[in-house]
Enzyme design. Structure first.
Site, PDB file in Angstrom:
ATOM      1  N   GLU A   1       1.032  -0.415  -5.167  1.00 25.48           N
ATOM      2  CA  GLU A   1       0.079   0.662  -5.409  1.00 25.48           C
ATOM      3  C   GLU A   1       0.913   1.945  -5.504  1.00 25.48           C
ATOM      4  O   GLU A   1       1.223   2.561  -4.493  1.00 25.48           O
ATOM      5  CB  GLU A   1      -0.951   0.773  -4.293  1.00 25.48           C
TER       6      GLU A   1
ATOM      7  N   ASP B   1       0.827  -1.203   0.000  1.00 31.41           N
ATOM      8  CA  ASP B   1       0.000   0.000   0.000  1.00 31.41           C
ATOM      9  C   ASP B   1       0.866   1.260   0.000  1.00 31.41           C
ATOM     10  O   ASP B   1       1.930   1.303   0.607  1.00 31.41           O
ATOM     11  CB  ASP B   1      -0.896  -0.026   1.244  1.00 31.41           C
TER      12      ASP B   1
END
Length: 754
Positions: free
Chosen positions: A478, A425
């Site tokens: 990401e 993330d």
């Protein structure tokens, strides 16, 4: 010889005060068995214990076996310090403590201060230099047998602590009862507490050298946690986890090769399905496993990507602000239950990807922040150590022990829970020192740039180690910027990820598709632009949870027009996505055309499937997944121009795109034609490289998807007439707001032409 009683202590008053006030840096030098010299100059052994709950205490001498011989201990401090001297002993001996409290209840216990250290010098060396890849096996809480006794080994890193204690129900959360042994300059503290069992709740009570700052912390390496809002760690034995996924693990490298189909179903376990009759509404991991497998069998996704299931205190963080980095959240059950979840999906042929959060952590007082009264895991300078957007702390990637914590955590999920990959993330926030910061709010690197050199090095090391230790796993970034080489090998200067989310494609496509079709011809470049960089990375095309929250509307509600056009546009979007190069990711609820934004406190709106429009979208996603998996041309060459050829990219006036997808066998080809207007395109010519019959495999406007059923009655024949620089062309009826997938003929097929 009987033990000696006396009116003096073999411990200095200052040591007595430090023990009784829980300030002693190393209680093992005082408590437990020790050689002493008696008042008459003779050698002896003493046993000392601090038992603040005891009215009186004794020693059960086991040197001659059970049941042992009981003798008294002398109370030498009013707060509960007891001691017994054995003048006839020349060495340590086995014993138990017998304790009687002020209510008259008595019991026996094994003295935790009678045990030798467990962590070896080699362990401490590796932990200190940050190279112990299985640090989670040494730190935290582990059920072991030590010197013949079953109990729990506790270990924690707190180099700036004056004293660290284990506290829990077993000692009435009294930090004076079980202070730990300091292992010197490493900053590691350990204690073996016998007779503790699985299920014990505990924390570390840390008294810092920093002005006596005292706090109770959740175990950074805790393997299980209490159900929120409680915050203690829980002793758990994960060594006993059993697995039946041998076949999946043996085939995983092949299943997850970059030339294989990957359709990720992104799931938030807390809101995929809920039970209103349950107090908290959460389904257990075992229920979820069975329900998800049944659903995946129906919808044909290849993987589940779980939003973070690491323990987190706040539901509204969706798991992206974890405290228990090694603990599956108790919201859905125990570690055993989570292992069942992964195992069950594997046995049914589905991969499990875990969202992993090394970019930041919350500032909750029981978490990693200001852990030992200093900025241990985070940077002290807020220009380096704070994410102001999220109110969280940033890891200090330059500190070896912190890097080791994160690397060990990544390997832990791959090692112990057979996770098939990690989606990392907020990578962009790690790469840039000035991420979401104004001038003057960040510190340049040593070369004056905005790159976070320590984070970059950490990410490279993460990918190298994970792929080395577990060949065949996936790592996904990401990463929302144009950073070069995110999914390229580190030996070529890349970061080493397997895949990268294509945030550019997602933003451009959603912005385009949200426009009224009459205006789309002016934005045609938003569609074609993605192919300029489509093969610079190994991309995943994501329609994730981030696109359906915070006022952004659901994917369906982003679509323009009346109800019919909204659903047609949605089907168009999904058809275009599955034709476009790149692996696929769809967030739960998108596949049933949910009208409202995602709400983490409620189940997705399954009741919508009573309506034909929603049934049609659900059926389309199912069929797209099946087509994507069965047709090699749609997945084998996702990351190279050899798998893609433009057939029509300049028809901005009609807002039509056409392209060819190829497999490794160049004759395996699919023609994809997309009409981004609600106008039927009759006799629309598309140049093709070969003659023969082009069979219509899928039409997003078909009646079974509740479309208008405009199509080509199963396919069309190519005409030997050049068009757009190709020797043949096909003439199509292109449906309104629709996508056609047509199978190109192979040489030698009965319906092919030379």
């Amino acid at each position: 010889m009987a033990l000696m009683t006396r009116q003096y202590s073999t411990v200095s008053q200052s040591d007595l005060d430090l023990i009784t006030q829980a300030q002693h840096w190393n209680p093992y030098t005082i408590l437990g068995p020790h050689p002493v010299t008696t008042s008459d100059g003779k050698k002896a052994w003493t046993v000392r214990a601090f038992l603040p709950e005891a009215r009186k205490a004794g020693i059960v001498d086991l040197s001659k076996g059970e049941p042992g011989k009981l003798g008294p201990m002398e109370k030498t401090h009013a707060d509960g310090f007891f001691e017994a001297v054995f003048p006839d002993r020349t060495g340590p001996f086995p014993y138990r403590l017998r304790i009687e409290n002020h209510e008259g209840h008595s019991w026996e216990s094994v003295d935790p201060y009678a045990f030798d250290p467990i962590l070896t010098d080699f362990d401490l060396h590796l932990l200190g230099e940050g190279t112990h890849l299985r640090n989670y096996e040494k730190l935290g809480a582990h059920l072991i047998t030590h010197q013949g006794f079953r109990g729990v080994l506790f270990g924690v890193w707190a180099p700036n602590a004056q004293r660290v204690s284990v506290v829990g129900n077993f000692n009435h959360w009294d930090g004076r009862r079980h202070p730990m042994r300091s292992r010197g300059a490493t900053g590691i503290w350990e204690i073996f507490i016998p007779d503790l069992a699985e299920g014990e709740v505990y924390k570390f009570e840390i008294k810092s050298r920093n002005h006596g700052y005292t706090v109770q912390k959740t175990d950074p390496y805790g393997l299980a946690s209490e159900m929120r809002p409680k915050t203690a760690s829980v002793v758990w034995d994960i060594d006993r986890l059993s697995w039946g996924d041998k076949d999946w693990m043996a085939r995983r490298t092949e299943n997850q090769a970059l030339d294989k189909p990957m359709a990720f179903y992104e799931v938030h376990l807390g809101s995929w399905k809920r039970k209103v009759e349950k107090e908290n509404g959460f389904l257990g991991y075992r229920e979820l496993a069975k329900d998800l497998v049944e659903y995946l069998d129906k919808t044909h996704f290849t993987h589940v990507e779980l939003m973070p299931i690491t323990e987190h205190p706040f539901d509204g963080s969706w798991g992206y602000q974890p405290v228990g980095y090694f603990a599956p959240t108790a919201r859905h059950g125990t570690p055993d239950d989570f292992a069942f979840f992964v195992d069950y999906l594997h046995q049914h042929g589905y991969g499990v990807i875990l969202d992993w959060v090394p970019a930041h952590f919350p500032s909750d007082v029981h978490g990693l922040g200001y852990f030992d009264g200093t900025h241990l895991y985070e940077h002290a300078d807020p220009r380096l150590g704070e994410h102001r957007d999220w109110g969280t702390k940033i890891f200090n990637y330059g500190r070896p022990e912190v890097r080791n914590f994160l690397l060990g955590n990544a390997l832990f999920w791959l090692d112990r829970y057979h996770i098939d990959g990690l989606r990392v993330d907020a990578v962009a926030s790690m790469l840039y020192l000035d991420y979401s910061r104004n001038p003057g709010e960040w510190i340049p690197n040593i070369f004056g740039g905005n790159e976070n050199l320590e984070a970059i090095d950490f990410l490279k090391q993460l990918n190298e180690i994970c792929h080395r230790e577990h060949p065949g796993i996936l790592t996904m970034a990401e990463e929302s910027t144009s950073w070069s080489g995110v999914s390229r090998p580190t030996y070529l200067g890349g970061l080493g990820f397997s895949l990268k989310w294509n945030m550019g494609w997602m933003n451009d496509t959603l912005r385009y598709i949200a426009k009224d079709p009459v205006h789309r011809k002016y934005e045609h470049g938003a569609l074609t632009f993605s192919m300029i960089y489509a093969f610079t990375e190994n991309f995943v095309l994501p329609l994730s949870h981030d696109e359906v929250v915070h006022g952004k509307k659901s994917i369906l509600d982003k679509m323009p027009g009346d109800v019919w056009q909204k659903f047609a546009n949605l089907r168009l979007l999904y058809g275009y996505m599955y034709g476009h190069p790149g692996k696929k990711l769809l967030f739960m609820g998108d596949e049933i055309a949910q009208w409202r934004e995602w709400n983490h406190d409620e189940s997705i709106d399954w009741h919508l499937l009573q309506w034909k429009d929603h049934q049609g979208v659900a059926q389309l996603v199912t069929d797209l997944n099946a087509l994507y998996k069965s047709e090699t041309a749609l997945h084998q060459i996702d990351f190279d121009w050899q798998g893609y050829e433009w057939l029509e990219l300049h028809d901005w006036e009609n807002s039509v795109l056409a392209f060819l997808r190829r497999g490794k066998d160049p004759e395996e080809a699919i023609v994809v034609v997309c009409n981004f207007t609600p106008v039927v395109r009759y006799d629309y010519r598309v140049g093709v490289p070969a003659g023969g019959f082009y069979r219509e495999l899928l039409n997003t406007d078909a009646d079974i998807y509740n479309g208008s059923n405009v199509g080509n009655q199963g396919g069309v024949w190519a005409v030997r007439e050049p068009h757009a620089g190709r020797p043949f062309h096909i003439s199509l009826k292109v449906p309104p707001l629709g996508v056609l997938f047509l199978k190109a003929p192979k040489a030698g097929d009965p319906q092919s032409l030379s």
